[in-house]
Design an enzyme around this catalytic site. Structure first.
Site, PDB file in Angstrom:
ATOM      1  N   SER A  99       2.641  18.995  69.630  1.00 49.23           N
ATOM      2  CA  SER A  99       2.285  19.765  70.814  1.00 49.23           C
ATOM      3  C   SER A  99       0.926  19.324  71.345  1.00 49.23           C
ATOM      4  O   SER A  99       0.761  18.193  71.770  1.00 49.23           O
ATOM      5  CB  SER A  99       2.318  21.261  70.476  1.00 49.23           C
ATOM      6  OG  SER A  99       2.494  22.033  71.637  1.00 49.23           O
ATOM      7  N   LYS A 151      -2.163  38.796  89.227  1.00 56.52           N
ATOM      8  CA  LYS A 151      -3.336  38.800  88.353  1.00 56.52           C
ATOM      9  C   LYS A 151      -2.922  39.027  86.902  1.00 56.52           C
ATOM     10  O   LYS A 151      -3.497  38.461  85.978  1.00 56.52           O
ATOM     11  CB  LYS A 151      -4.319  39.894  88.799  1.00 56.52           C
ATOM     12  CG  LYS A 151      -5.538  40.030  87.904  1.00 56.52           C
ATOM     13  CD  LYS A 151      -6.339  38.734  87.855  1.00 56.52           C
ATOM     14  CE  LYS A 151      -7.566  38.889  86.972  1.00 56.52           C
ATOM     15  NZ  LYS A 151      -8.323  37.619  86.860  1.00 56.52           N
TER      16      LYS A 151
END
Length: 334
Positions: A168, A220
């Protein structure tokens, strides 16, 4: 009853004094650490050739080597150094180590080590990074990969050796290298992005506990730990993960254009031999093999930057870790 009240008042006063004392100690520690800050920062330089030479001599001469050989060894070492001066000096291989955690905190040392190499490297010098990381948060590993890209932009050849795992975010760093070598049983790949968090809204609702979250901006906060999540928020969160994954794929394609990114960017991981077949790495081997092969024709120099964290830095790390756990998906992981 009055005794209990007096005792509670006494206990509150004691706790207040202890807390105030801890704050004062923290302030003193912070000022002291700032005064001594420049002494905590240190770049350690270790010549590895001497280590290998010492081991070789120890084995060849055995435990009964006479002290009379000391003068001869010193003469040989002096002659070798003279032969490496001037135009005949050996090229250098700078050896770095990166042991990655979830926040890629080793990037603080890596950036200093890279800067030191760029400031002092000659045309024929190279860098070997011994990398071990299962991945972690995107910003930290993105910065680490950018630090390695500085070496390539400075035309300094970079080799990355994976002895155990570069998955990763670890592979995000590894693919920047000019050459990747991996041990046969090392773990390579896991080119994907994940974000997860618990949701306690149902539990709070059963106990008649209300939770309010107010934001300015439509996205948000897409998902929340305590509030009720919406399908729209989930969908936007998935889109954010996909955007990071697309950036990850583009990054790999830039540095390894011959590799079939669509084939390997599935989140899977492979052992070293299979990774070689897929083009994720260039050769099989360990960092030890590479160092032994280079020690006759290069000067091996191990670099490590050490900086003890200050009191305020340790507090900020704890606070950031707690906030990261609460935020959950705001910090995608790779």
């Amino acid at each position: 009853m009055e005794f209990l009240q007096d005792y509670a008042l006494f206990l509150a006063r004691v706790l207040t004094l202890v807390a105030a004392f801890a704050v004062v100690l923290g302030m003193i520690g912070g000022m002291t650490s700032r005064r001594r800050g420049r002494h905590r920062e240190q770049l350690e330089v270790e010549p590895l050739n001497r280590r290998y030479e010492a081991m070789s001599r120890r084995i060849q001469r055995g435990p009964d080597a006479r002290r009379s050989n000391l003068i001869q060894r010193l003469r040989e070492r002096r002659q070798k150094r003279r032969g490496q001066d001037g135009e005949g000096r050996l090229p250098r291989l700078f050896v770095l180590d990166f042991d990655g955690d979830i926040r890629a905190t080793a990037v603080d040392s890596l950036r200093e080590e890279v800067s030191a190499i760029i400031a002092s490297a000659r045309r024929d010098d190279e860098v070997l990074l011994r990398l071990e990381s299962p991945g972690g948060m995107v910003p930290g590993y993105g910065l680490a990969a950018s630090q390695l890209a500085r070496l390539r932009e400075a035309n300094i050849r970079l080799t990355i050796a994976v002895d155990r795992v570069a998955a990763s975010g670890g592979y995000l760093m590894a693919c920047v290298a000019d050459r990747i070598i991996a041990a046969p049983f090392s773990i390579i790949g896991s080119i994907g992005v994940v974000g997860q968090l618990p949701n306690f809204h149902g539990l709070l609702k059963r106990h008649d506990i209300e939770f309010e979250l107010h934001t300015a901006g439509a996205h948000k906060r897409d998902l929340t730990v305590f509030g009720e999540n919406t399908d729209e928020g989930r969908e936007h969160f998935r889109e954010s993960l996909q955007a990071v994954h697309d950036l990850f794929r583009h990054h790999i394609g830039r540095y390894r254009p011959r590799m079939d990114v669509d084939r390997v960017a599935t989140g899977e991981h492979w052992m070293g031999e299979r990774a070689l077949e897929l083009g994720l790495v260039d050769d099989l081997g360990t960092s030890d093999d590479l160092l032994l092969e280079r020690r006759e024709r290069m000067e091996l120099i191990s670099l490590s930057w050490h900086q003890a964290p200050s009191f305020s830095r340790r507090l900020s790390v704890v606070a950031e870790s707690l906030l990261a756990r609460l935020r959950g998906p705001s910090q995608a992981r790779m």
